[in-house]
Design a protein around this motif. Structure first.
Motif, PDB file in Angstrom:
ATOM      1  N   LYS A   1       0.835  -1.152  -0.182  1.00  0.00           N
ATOM      2  CA  LYS A   1       0.005  -0.044  -0.206  1.00  0.00           C
ATOM      3  C   LYS A   1       0.817   1.219  -0.034  1.00  0.00           C
ATOM      4  N   THR A   2       0.158   2.461  -0.473  1.00  0.00           N
ATOM      5  CA  THR A   2       1.088   3.554  -0.491  1.00  0.00           C
ATOM      6  C   THR A   2       0.514   4.699   0.445  1.00  0.00           C
ATOM      7  N   THR A   3       1.101   6.027   0.325  1.00  0.00           N
ATOM      8  CA  THR A   3       0.275   7.022   1.079  1.00  0.00           C
ATOM      9  C   THR A   3      -0.988   7.508   0.820  1.00  0.00           C
ATOM     10  N   GLN A   4      -1.166   6.997  -0.637  1.00  0.00           N
ATOM     11  CA  GLN A   4      -2.887   7.309  -0.827  1.00  0.00           C
ATOM     12  C   GLN A   4      -3.512   6.551  -0.029  1.00  0.00           C
ATOM     13  N   ASP A   5      -3.052   5.097   0.067  1.00  0.00           N
ATOM     14  CA  ASP A   5      -3.999   4.098   0.982  1.00  0.00           C
ATOM     15  C   ASP A   5      -4.222   4.648   2.384  1.00  0.00           C
ATOM     16  N   ALA A   6      -3.117   5.133   2.898  1.00  0.00           N
ATOM     17  CA  ALA A   6      -3.182   5.559   4.187  1.00  0.00           C
ATOM     18  C   ALA A   6      -4.197   6.685   4.384  1.00  0.00           C
TER      19      ALA A   6
ATOM     20  N   ARG B   1      -6.509   7.015   2.738  1.00  0.00           N
ATOM     21  CA  ARG B   1      -8.177   6.568   2.443  1.00  0.00           C
ATOM     22  C   ARG B   1      -8.548   5.892   3.834  1.00  0.00           C
ATOM     23  N   ASP B   2      -7.471   5.518   4.440  1.00  0.00           N
ATOM     24  CA  ASP B   2      -7.929   4.642   5.595  1.00  0.00           C
ATOM     25  C   ASP B   2      -8.355   5.630   6.759  1.00  0.00           C
TER      26      ASP B   2
ATOM     27  N   LEU C   1     -12.251   6.283   8.541  1.00  0.00           N
ATOM     28  CA  LEU C   1     -12.070   6.033   9.899  1.00  0.00           C
ATOM     29  C   LEU C   1     -12.970   7.362  10.707  1.00  0.00           C
ATOM     30  N   PHE C   2     -12.310   8.459  10.136  1.00  0.00           N
ATOM     31  CA  PHE C   2     -12.687   9.748  10.557  1.00  0.00           C
ATOM     32  C   PHE C   2     -13.355  10.801   9.455  1.00  0.00           C
ATOM     33  N   GLY C   3     -13.554  10.329   8.320  1.00  0.00           N
ATOM     34  CA  GLY C   3     -14.189  11.129   7.510  1.00  0.00           C
ATOM     35  C   GLY C   3     -13.341  12.358   6.907  1.00  0.00           C
ATOM     36  N   ASP C   4     -11.950  12.220   7.341  1.00  0.00           N
ATOM     37  CA  ASP C   4     -11.132  13.295   6.989  1.00  0.00           C
ATOM     38  C   ASP C   4      -9.663  12.886   6.881  1.00  0.00           C
ATOM     39  N   SER C   5      -9.128  12.717   5.743  1.00  0.00           N
ATOM     40  CA  SER C   5      -7.609  12.302   5.641  1.00  0.00           C
ATOM     41  C   SER C   5      -6.717  13.272   6.351  1.00  0.00           C
TER      42      SER C   5
ATOM     43  N   ALA D   1     -18.486   3.346   7.696  1.00  0.00           N
ATOM     44  CA  ALA D   1     -17.581   4.130   6.530  1.00  0.00           C
ATOM     45  C   ALA D   1     -18.516   4.245   5.161  1.00  0.00           C
ATOM     46  N   LYS D   2     -18.715   5.351   4.843  1.00  0.00           N
ATOM     47  CA  LYS D   2     -19.763   5.638   3.545  1.00  0.00           C
ATOM     48  C   LYS D   2     -21.065   4.834   3.910  1.00  0.00           C
TER      49      LYS D   2
END
Length: 586
Positions: free
Chosen positions: A349-354, A356-357, A361-365, A454-455
């Motif tokens: 996984k990449t920073t973009q995946d982080a 999205r995680d 979880l919080f509605g805000d990356s 989530a969503k």
């Protein structure tokens, strides 16, 4: 004119000092410790203070009861410690010395862009002691971390170009150059930033060290990141091979990523070939003739098929051939590859995946910057903890958003493992919005354990238990009052050390009894209450571990000769003070 000897005016003492300094010179890492002294030194660590200096405080832990999470009494307890990680590591050297199997940390990278706080100030790029401060900060923590690892333990440290060279030398000193396993490159992002005019940075590093030669990889089979595959990089030129029809699985078409462990048998091996490689049906009807680049001879292929192996043949668009062999369980050691990239493994996984995680979880990356993706942690931790029947301890003392804890919970859910995590993080307000421990790390672990939405989709919890602690302090001067204070505040760290938490009996501040199955933990805070404690202890049947207050190291063994249960005695606070004196160089 003769060159002046710089030593001719030195005193005898100055010459001796110069000689001693010369004797200490060697190849390795040198930095200015004097001008990079951490203020925490005046509190708990005194490398550059007078020898007769005495610390003001010693750390202990206090449980925050309303933050405990319990979903299954049969499962082990994970720990989250809020406070400076130096204090947390000091306490863990009492509770978990030589017990940790895997350490992963993601320390500040010291980029000069407000990512590294030293002595309550951000270290900027123009600071002349920038690297020295970072090394001082890291050295203290890595030394304490090294003593926590089991003899078979390993440590992963994420880093980037700013400090990778310095960190490698520092870890060579602390862990030993011979225990360097590798420098893993992590392909951290898919979409490059082209703001730099010099080079586009797509990677970070993970330095990988063991504590000894007998590290966890050789003990439990170090599994490579592509599920038991050995990457073979030198296939031969185009040749023809013949395969028995029933031993071949053909899947045409385009796909991304590499082959996954199939359902067709074990051992299993695969050959990936270009789309234009011809598959020719020959005679007899059961044979398939294939032209392509092969790393094995016909004889080797025939032998593997006889053993029960299968060939998987897939086509890739725009890629060179990649060849694999799947090992059976009888192979004792499998090396992992040192490039973590989606090109080789679609689980990476990449920073973009982080981001999205965190958004899920919080509605805000943007709740926290520079978080590592859970998938990266799962690959690293999972690669060295494959025995699902064994209990592993995983430590992250730069826990940040709690990614490591979340990863451990998820791996356990997938394979039924018994891994346990310990997370340590401060509660600094990193971005002016959220306090990292109370507002991000703890809520994330709670959501991961209990589940969340989530969503508009319900994400089921992974299960697990958590206890939340905060660092606290007691006086460190060697007075009788401070010894009593340390004992009176020692219950939590003793429970952690013995892994026994359920309180079943107590008598105010005199003594407490905790239980785990048929194992009991007794803590006697007042030596005058020993008789009262024994009466209560004799009502329980099982083995006792008893920590008894004593002003000296001498144990009151005669006082316990009539205790009906088998028992082990320990003296407090001396058993704690021994650890702290070693760490804090009293």
């Amino acid at each position: 004119m003769a060159k002046k000897n710089k030593y001719e005016n030195y005193t005898r003492e100055e010459l001796i000092e110069e000689l001693e300094a010369f004797k200490k010179k060697r190849y390795g890492l040198v930095w200015d410790r004097k001008n990079s002294q951490e203020l925490i030194d005046a509190f708990v660590n005194w490398e550059n203070v007078p020898e007769n200096f005495t610390p003001n405080k010693f750390p202990v832990l206090k449980e925050v009861k309303n933050k405990e999470i319990s979903t299954d009494k049969e499962k082990s307890i994970n720990l989250l410690i809020e406070g400076d990680n130096y204090h947390s590591l000091a306490v863990l050297n009492f509770t978990h010395k030589n017990k940790i199997d895997v350490i992963y940390i993601d320390p500040p990278y010291n980029t000069g862009n407000n990512d590294f706080v030293f002595n309550d100030n951000f270290v900027d790029r123009e600071d002349p002691w920038r690297h020295s401060k970072w090394l001082t900060f890291m050295e203290k923590r890595l030394k304490l971390a090294q003593s926590l690892l089991r003899n078979t333990g390993v440590i992963f440290v994420s880093i980037d170009d700013n400090e990778v060279a310095q960190l490698k030398l520092l870890m060579d000193e602390i862990f030993g150059e011979k225990n360097f396993i590798g420098n893993i490159i992590w392909h951290k992002k898919d979409n490059a930033s082209f703001l730099s005019k010099k080079i586009v940075n797509l990677k970070e590093y993970v330095l990988f060290y063991s504590k000894s030669d007998n590290f966890i990889g050789t003990e439990d089979k170090l599994i490579d990141v592509e599920r038991h595959r050995e990457l073979i990089t030198k296939p031969s030129k185009i040749q023809e091979r013949i395969f028995y029809k029933k031993s071949v699985v053909i899947e045409n078409g385009k796909f991304s990523g590499l082959l996954k462990r199939g359902k067709y048998g074990n051992p299993q091996f695969a050959m990936e070939i270009l789309e234009d490689v011809k598959i020719i049906k020959g005679k007899p009807r059961n044979d398939i003739h294939i032209k392509g680049k092969f790393c094995w001879s016909q004889e080797t292929i025939d032998e593997e098929v006889k053993k029960g192996g299968y060939i998987e043949i897939k086509s890739i668009s725009g890629m060179k051939p990649i060849f694999f062999k799947n090992f059976g369980e009888d192979i004792p050691y499998r090396p992992i590859i040192d490039i973590l990239s989606k090109v080789f493994d679609n689980r990476v996984k990449t920073t973009q995946d982080a981001d999205r995680d965190l958004k899920d979880l919080f509605g805000d990356s943007s709740i926290f910057n520079y978080s590592k993706p859970r998938g990266l942690m799962e690959i690293l931790i999972g690669s060295v903890t494959r025995n699902s029947k064994k209990q592993y301890f995983i430590l992250d003392f730069f826990a940040g958003t709690g990614t490591t804890g979340h990863a451990v919970l998820n791996i356990n859910k997938e394979d039924g493992g018994q891994r346990r995590f310990i997370l340590c993080t401060n509660n600094r307000d990193e971005n002016g919005i959220h306090k990292i421990c109370t507002d991000v790390c703890y809520p994330r672990i709670e959501k991961a354990i209990k589940g969340f939405k989530a969503k508009n989709e319900k994400i089921y919890g992974l299960g697990g238990n958590l206890k939340y602690f905060k660092t606290d302090f007691v006086g460190a001067q060697p007075t009788d009052k401070n010894k009593r204070d340390l004992v009176n505040n020692s219950a939590e760290i003793i429970c952690i050390r013995e892994d026994i938490f359920d309180l079943v009996a107590e008598n105010n501040l005199d003594w407490k009894i905790y239980q785990k199955g048929k194992k009991y933990l007794g803590i006697i805070f007042n030596e005058e209450a020993i008789d009262d404690f024994k009466k209560a202890a004799n009502k329980f049947k099982g083995q006792f571990i008893i920590y008894c207050f004593s002003y000296t190291e001498t144990l009151p063994e005669k006082e316990f000769t009539d205790l009906k249960n088998k028992h082990r005695l320990e003296s407090i606070p001396e058993i704690i003070l021994k650890v702290y004196r070693e760490i804090f160089k009293k």
